[in-house]
Design a protein around this motif. Structure first.
Motif, PDB file in Angstrom:
ATOM      1  N   LYS A 681      27.137  44.563   9.413  1.00 13.47           N
ATOM      2  CA  LYS A 681      28.508  43.653   9.004  1.00 13.47           C
ATOM      3  C   LYS A 681      29.596  43.825  10.062  1.00 13.47           C
ATOM      4  N   GLU A 682      30.058  42.554  10.563  1.00 11.69           N
ATOM      5  CA  GLU A 682      31.032  42.567  11.517  1.00 11.69           C
ATOM      6  C   GLU A 682      32.270  41.960  10.926  1.00 11.69           C
ATOM      7  N   TYR A 683      33.550  42.094  11.525  1.00 16.37           N
ATOM      8  CA  TYR A 683      34.437  41.766  11.040  1.00 16.37           C
ATOM      9  C   TYR A 683      35.287  41.408  12.642  1.00 16.37           C
ATOM     10  N   GLY A 684      34.934  40.229  13.180  1.00 11.12           N
ATOM     11  CA  GLY A 684      35.303  39.873  14.412  1.00 11.12           C
ATOM     12  C   GLY A 684      34.912  40.930  15.381  1.00 11.12           C
ATOM     13  N   ASP A 685      35.721  41.769  16.085  1.00 14.55           N
ATOM     14  CA  ASP A 685      34.990  42.911  17.132  1.00 14.55           C
ATOM     15  C   ASP A 685      34.774  44.030  16.570  1.00 14.55           C
ATOM     16  N   PHE A 686      35.157  44.374  15.243  1.00 18.26           N
ATOM     17  CA  PHE A 686      34.879  45.478  14.388  1.00 18.26           C
ATOM     18  C   PHE A 686      33.732  45.659  13.745  1.00 18.26           C
ATOM     19  N   VAL A 687      32.820  46.383  13.912  1.00 17.06           N
ATOM     20  CA  VAL A 687      31.228  46.590  13.403  1.00 17.06           C
ATOM     21  C   VAL A 687      31.597  47.666  12.326  1.00 17.06           C
TER      22      VAL A 687
END
Length: 986
Positions: A681-687
Motif C-alpha cells: 500500500k502506497e500513498y504517493g511517495d510514502f510506502v
C-alpha cells in the motif's frame, strides 16, 4: 508456491520484434485514451449572458427584465439550426442553479436558454407564483425570443422546436406553459405540484383545501426567507439593489407612482408602521400572493379568495390543454409535493390522449437528488424523451410507469442503492393488482392535543437536512407520549411491496366537534425499532364529530403514496397523532378519542403493483468512452490471445494446489479464512505497507504485532475494504476481497475504534447496525453474540453512559453479530481494566473454537502471548516473523524451573555464580494447583542447566521439570532490532 516448467529457449530478434510492435501499439492507444479522458475537454458551446426585457402582465404591455444565459452549440448556425430547451430553475434559485445541466444539454446539441425568474436574483418584477399573466407569459416571450434566433430550429413562423425542463417551481412552469402555448414540443416537469392549494392545505379524507391543514413550515420556509432578504437595511437587499443596476425592471414596474410597486400596496413616507411592516413582510412577493400567505398563516385556514389565488398558480386548470408529450418525474422523499401530485397530473394529461410517462425516484424536496443510480436513471429518461420528441432522433421512449425502491447500501460508494422497475399501468389503475390487506389491533384510545400545538411530533424536517439518509428512511420521526394513538398488526407472513397510497378507516370523537389528526404508517422490526417511510404523514381535519366514540362515523384516510418493502416478520404500526411541527393545528387544548372501525380491530389496505425489474443505465456521457474502451480492449485481447497461443507451445504454468475460477476465487482455499499475499500500500511517495504475506487458518487466534508505524492498521484497513491495495491480493475463504463482496457476510470486524449513537442504548445500536446490513434477523445470533461479549444488563443502558471499556466491548459484540467465521479486531483490549482484559482473553479463545478464526492487532505483547496461538510480526511495512507463538519465541537464556520448595530453591539459586535473576512465575494461564509444584523464572546467564539442577538436588529441593522460558517481548525486540519508535502512521 507457483512452479513454472519451461522449455529452455532464447527468442530470436525477429520474434522479439513481433512481440514488441503490437505491445507498443496497445500501450500507445491506452496512453492516448487515458490522456484524452483526464484532459479537460474544450467546451462545445458558447454561453452568452444578457438582460432581456419582455412585455408581460395581464394586458401584455408591462415590461420586465430577466437575467438570461443562452448556450449555443458551436456547430449551430442559420444553415444548420438546432432544437432548443427552455430550462427553468426551482423557487429561490437563479439561472446559475441549472448552469451545469444547461452545459450538458448544449454538449448534446441543444440550444439552451436559462433565466432567473421574476422577483429572484437580478431579474425584475415581483413573484406571482407562476401566474398565467406573469411568469407563464414571461416564458412565452422567451419562446418568441428563441423563435427569432436564426440558429434555433423552427417548425413554422414564430414556432421554435423547443422542450421545457424544470424542477419544482420550474416544473409547474413547464406544465402551465405547455397548457398555455401549443408551440412547446415536449416537457419534463420534476418534483412539482398539481394544485397549489391542495399542496399547502392537504386533507387526506378528501374534503379539500377549504378544510385542509396548513403546511406552515414549508410555507414559512419559502415566504419567510424571501421576506427577510427584502427587509429595509438588510445587507442582502442592499447588495441586490446594487447588482440590479438602474435598468432593473423591478423599479420600472409601476413607475408612474414611485410609492407603489407592481400590484403592491401604496407606501407613503408618512404611512403607519403597520402599513410599512405589511409592505416589508411581503418582500419580493406580489400583494395578492402576500395577502394569501398572511391570511392562511394567521388563521390556519384558507379563505375562498386565498384558495382561488393558489389554484390560479397551479397546473391543474391547464392540464386538459396540454398536447406536448410529458415525462413526469416525482420524488418519493417529498413532504412538500408528494407522489400524489404527479399521479394527478398523469391522469389528467393521459385523459387527453397526450403521450405521458411517470417516474418515481428515491429523492425529492426531503431526499435531495437521490442515490447516484437514480440520478443516472432520471438523466437517461430525460435525454431519451427530449431526443425523441424534440430532436426527433432515437427510439420511442414509450409511456407507462417506472419507479425505484431502496434496496440496500453500496459498499463501494457507501451510499444507498436502488432497484428500478417498469409497469404498464400506474398504481390504483385497473390491472395494477389488488391491495394487500393487513389487520390491525388496538382498543379505542384517548389522545391529547396540547395548547398551541406544542410540543409536537416530528415526522420529517421540511427545508432542513435535505438529502440525508435519515430523512429518506424516516429515522428522524418522533412521537410525543400521550399525544398519539397506536394500532399494530401481527408480524407479516411474507414480504409486502407497497407501490401507491395505503388507506385505512378510522373513527374519532371530540368534545369540540372538531379534530386535526396526523395519520402515519410505521414499519416496526422484530426488535421494536420503528421507521416512518420517508417521514410522510397524512393530515386530517374532521368536523361534526360527536363527543362519544360510540356515535362516531368511520372515515377513510388516504395515506401518502410510497414505494416501500415491509419485510417478513415486521409489523405495521398505525399512529394517529394530534400535533405535528410541520403543520398548523388547533390552538385550544382538547382530548380526542381515536378508534379503529370495528372496536379493537381494523385493517389497512396496501396497494401493490407487479413491476418488471430493469437495469439502471449508466450516465449518458459514458457511452462514448465505453465505445472507445471497447475498441482498445478488443485490440488488446486479440494481442493477448495470439501471445498466449504462442506461449502455450513452450510453457506450462502450474500453481501448486490452486485453480483460479473466473470470478477470481480459488477453490483450494475455500476453507481457509484468510490469505494475504504480496500486499503493498502506497500513498504517493510514502510506502505504508511494503510486503505482507500471512495465512489465518480455522481454530487459530493470530496476533498481528509491530511497533507504531509498522503498517498494522493500514493492513487491516485494506483487509476490510476501507482502502484499496496498491498491489497484492487478499483471499477470504478463497474469494478475492472486494467492496460489497458477498463473502464479507462471513467476516466481523472492529477497526479504528467503536462508533455508536450516544442517545440509543447498546442493544438498540446493535439492532440498528444489523438492520443496515439488510440480512434476515434470524442470522444475527443476537443472544449468542451478547453472551460471548459479556455485557450483561449494561447493554440496555444508553451508550452515552458507557465507559470507554464498555464501548469497546459493545463494539466487539457488534463485530460478533452473525457469528462470523473470521473475526478481525484492532486493539480489542484498548481501554479495558485488568479483569476485563482477562475476560477478553477467554472471549477470543472461546470464539476461535468450532472452526472459527480470529485476527487481532495489539501492542500488548503479554496479552498476545497468553491469548494467541500464532503471531505475525511486522516492522517497517514488512513481515519479519510469522508462525506459532512458541516458534517465534524460540530458545531463551531464561528457564522455568518447577520446584517443591520455592523459598529454599530461591536461596540456593541466588548463591550460584552466574545466575542473574530469580523470580516467581505464576501466569494466569497456568496457575499452580493446590499442593502442586510452583515455578521460578531463572536467568541462567550461560550457567549449564545440569549444574543448576544438581545444586538444587544437593540442597534437598525436588525438581519437577526445567523448560526454556523466553517472553514474546524478548523475541519481538530481537526481531525489530530494538527499534520501537514510531515511523509514521501506517
Amino acid at each position: 508456491m507457483p512452479i513454472r516448467l519451461s522449455r529452455p529457449s532464447r527468442p530470436s530478434r525477429r520474434t522479439v520484434a513481433r512481440r514488441l510492435v503490437p505491445a507498443a501499439v496497445v500501450v500507445a492507444l491506452v496512453a492516448g485514451l487515458i490522456a484524452w479522458a483526464v484532459a479537460p475537454a474544450p467546451r462545445s458551446y458558447t454561453a452568452t449572458e444578457a438582460m432581456l426585457t419582455v412585455l408581460s402582465g395581464p394586458s401584455g404591455d408591462e415590461p420586465v427584465t430577466l437575467d438570461t444565459t443562452f448556450y449555443l452549440p458551436k456547430s449551430a448556425s442559420a444553415q444548420h439550426p438546432v432544437p432548443a430547451i427552455l430550462l427553468a430553475h426551482g423557487f429561490g434559485g437563479t439561472k446559475a442553479s441549472v448552469a451545469e445541466d444547461a452545459g450538458d444539454f448544449a454538449d448534446r446539441g441543444y440550444a439552451v436558454l436559462t433565466y432567473t425568474a421574476r422577483g429572484m436574483g437580478r431579474s425584475g418584477g415581483l413573484i406571482h407564483l407562476n401566474s398565467p399573466d406573469y411568469e407563464i407569459r414571461d416564458a412565452q416571450r422567451l419562446l418568441d425570443w428563441l423563435a427569432a434566433r436564426p440558429e434555433v430550429q423552427r417548425d413554422g413562423a414564430g414556432d421554435p422546436r423547443v422542450g421545457v425542463v424544470g424542477g419544482s417551481y420550474g416544473g409547474a412552469l413547464a406544465l402551465m406553459l405547455a397548457g398555455a402555448d401549443p408551440r412547446v414540443d415536449a416537457i419534463v416537469p420534476m418534483i412539482t405540484w398539481h394544485d397549489l392549494a391542495d399542496a399547502f392545505l392537504p386533507e387526506s379524507t378528501g374534503s379539500g383545501a377549504a378544510n385542509g391543514v396548513f403546511k406552515r413550515q414549508w410555507a414559512g420556509f419559502f415566504f419567510g426567507r424571501a421576506a427577510a432578504v427584502s427587509l429595509p437595511g438588510s445587507d442582502e437587499a442592499a447588495e441586490d439593489a446594487v447588482d440590479a443596476g438602474p435598468g432593473d425592471a423591478r423599479r420600472s414596474e409601476g413607475a408612474d407612482d414611485p410609492g407603489r410597486a407592481e400590484g403592491g400596496p401604496r407606501v407613503d413616507p408618512g404611512s403607519s408602521t403597520v402599513d410599512t411592516l405589511g409592505e416589508a413582510s411581503c418582500g419580493p412577493f406580489a400583494v395578492e400572493i402576500c395577502a394569501a400567505y398572511l391570511d392562511v398563516a394567521t388563521h390556519g385556514r384558507a379563505s375562498p379568495e386565498t384558495i382561488a389565488v393558489l389554484r390560479r398558480s397551479s397546473p391543474a386548470p391547464t392540464l386538459s390543454r396540454i398536447r406536448a408529450p410529458t415525462l413526469l418525474i416525482q420524488g418519493q422523499a417529498d413532504s412538500l409535493f408528494p407522489l400524489a401530485d404527479a399521479e394527478a397530473n398523469y391522469r389528467a394529461i393521459a385523459a387527453t390522449g397526450t403521450p405521458v410517462r411517470m417516474d418515481w425516484f428515491a429523492g425529492g424536496h426531503d431526499g435531495g437528488d437521490g442515490p447516484r443510480r437514480d440520478q443516472d436513471r432520471v438523466r437517461y429518461l430525460t435525454i431519451r424523451w427530449l431526443d425523441y420528441y424534440v430532436k426527433r432522433t432515437g427510439e420511442d421512449p414509450g409511456t407507462g410507469f417506472t419507479y425505484s425502491r431502496i434496496s440496500g447500501f453500496d459498499a463501494e460508494s457507501r451510499r444507498v442503492t436502488t432497484t428500478a422497475f417498469r409497469a404498464d399501468t400506474v398504481p390504483g389503475s385497473p390491472g395494477a393488482g389488488g391491495p394487500a390487506t393487513v389487520h390491525l389491533d388496538g382498543s379505542p384510545q384517548f389522545v391529547f392535543n396540547p395548547p398551541g400545538g406544542n410540543p409536537a411530533a416530528i415526522s420529517t424536517l421540511p427545508g432542513a437536512g435535505a438529502g440525508t439518509l435519515a430523512t429518506a428512511l424516516g429515522r428522524s420521526a418522533l412521537e410525543i407520549p400521550g399525544q398519539h394513538a397506536a394500532f399494530e398488526s401481527a408480524p407479516l407472513a411474507a414480504n409486502t411491496d407497497v407501490v401507491g397510497a395505503p388507506t385505512v378507516r378510522l373513527r374519532a370523537a371530540s368534545p369540540t366537534g372538531e379534530a386535526v389528526l396526523f395519520v402515519k404508517l410505521y414499519d416496526v422490526d422484530p426488535d421494536g425499532g420503528a421507521s416512518l417511510p420517508f417521514g410522510l404523514a397524512a393530515p386530517v381535519r374532521l368536523t361534526g364529530l360527536p363527543p362519544s366514540i360510540e356515535d362516531a362515523e368511520p372515515v377513510t384516510v388516504t395515506l401518502p403514496a410510497i414505494v416501500y418493502r415491509f419485510e417478513q416478520g415486521h409489523r405495521l404500526r398505525l399512529v394517529v397523532a394530534t400535533a405535528d411541527q410541520a403543520y398548523a393545528g388547533p390552538n385550544d387544548p382538547a382530548v380526542y378519542t381515536v378508534a379503529l372501525v370495528d372496536g379493537a380491530s381494523g385493517q389497512v389496505q396496501l396497494p401493490t403493483l407487479v413491476g418488471e425489474p430493469i437495469t439502471d443505465p449508466d450516465v449518458i456521457w459514458r457511452y462514448l468512452l465505453a465505445g472507445l474502451v471497447a475498441a482498445v480492449v478488443l485490440g488488446l485481447l486479440t494481442t493477448l490471445v495470439v501471445a498466449r497461443l504462442r506461449r502455450r507451445r513452450r510453457t506450462v504454468e502450474v500453481v501448486a494446489g490452486e485453480v483460479t475460477l473466473p470470478d477470481g476465487s480459488t477453490r483450494e482455499l475455500a476453507d481457509v479464512p484468510l490469505v494475504v499475499r504480496g500486499l503493498r500500500k502506497e500513498y504517493g511517495d510514502f510506502v505504508a505497507v511494503e510486503s505482507v504475506d500471512f495465512t489465518v487458518h480455522r481454530g487459530q487466534v493470530v496476533g498481528l504485532l509491530g511497533p507504531n508505524g509498522a503498517g498494522k492498521t493500514t493492513s487491516l484497513r485494506v483487509l476490510m475494504g476501507m482502502t484499496r491495495p496498491s498491489r497484492g491480493e487478499i483471499l477470504v475463504f478463497g474469494h478475492p476481497l472486494r467492496p460489497g463482496a458477498d463473502v464479507l457476510r462471513r467476516v466481523g470486524a472492529l477497526v479504528e475504534g467503536p462508533g455508536f449513537l450516544p442517545h440509543l442504548s447498546g442493544v438498540d445500536n446493535l439492532r440498528l447496525y444489523w438492520r443496515s446490513t439488510g440480512r434476515p434477523w434470524a442470522e444475527a445470533h443476537f443472544e449468542e453474540a451478547l453472551e460471548i461479549a459479556g455485557l450483561g444488563t449494561a447493554v440496555h443502558r444508553k451508550v452515552k453512559t458507557y465507559s470507554h471499556g464498555m464501548k469497546q466491548r459493545l463494539a466487539i459484540a457488534q463485530a460478533m453479530l452473525g457469528l462470523p467465521e473470521l473475526l478481525v479486531l484492532d486493539e480489542p483490549t484498548d481501554g479495558l481494566d485488568p479483569p476485563q482484559i482477562a475476560e477478553m482473553r477467554r472471549v477470543l479463545r472461546t470464539y476461535a473454537t468450532n472452526g472459527r478464526a480470529v485476527l487481532v492487532s495489539s501492542h500488548l505483547l503479554a496479552e498476545v502471548e497468553q491469548t494467541c496461538t500464532h503471531v505475525v510480526v511486522m516492522h517497517k511495512g514488512t513481515v519479519v516473523a510469522n508462525g506459532p507463538v512458541e516458534d517465534v519465541v524460540g530458545d531463551s537464556p531464561v528457564a522455568r524451573i518447577d520446584v517443591s520448595d520455592v523459598e529454599k530453591a530461591r536461596g540456593v539459586l541466588s548463591r550460584l555464580p552466574g545466575v542473574r535473576e530469580v523470580a516467581d512465575d505464576h501466569p494466569e494461564a497456568r496457575p499452580p494447583e493446590p499442593g502442586g509444584q510452583a515455578g521460578l523464572l531463572v536467568d541462567l546467564n550461560g550457567t549449564p542447566r545440569t549444574e543448576v539442577v544438581a545444586a538444587l538436588v544437593r540442597a534437598g529441593v525436588g525438581v519437577d521439570r526445567v523448560v526454556p522460558r523466553r517472553r514474546l517481548e524478548d523475541a519481538f525486540l530481537a526481531l525489530v532490532g530494538g527499534d520501537t519508535r514510531a515511523s509514521g502512521e501506517r
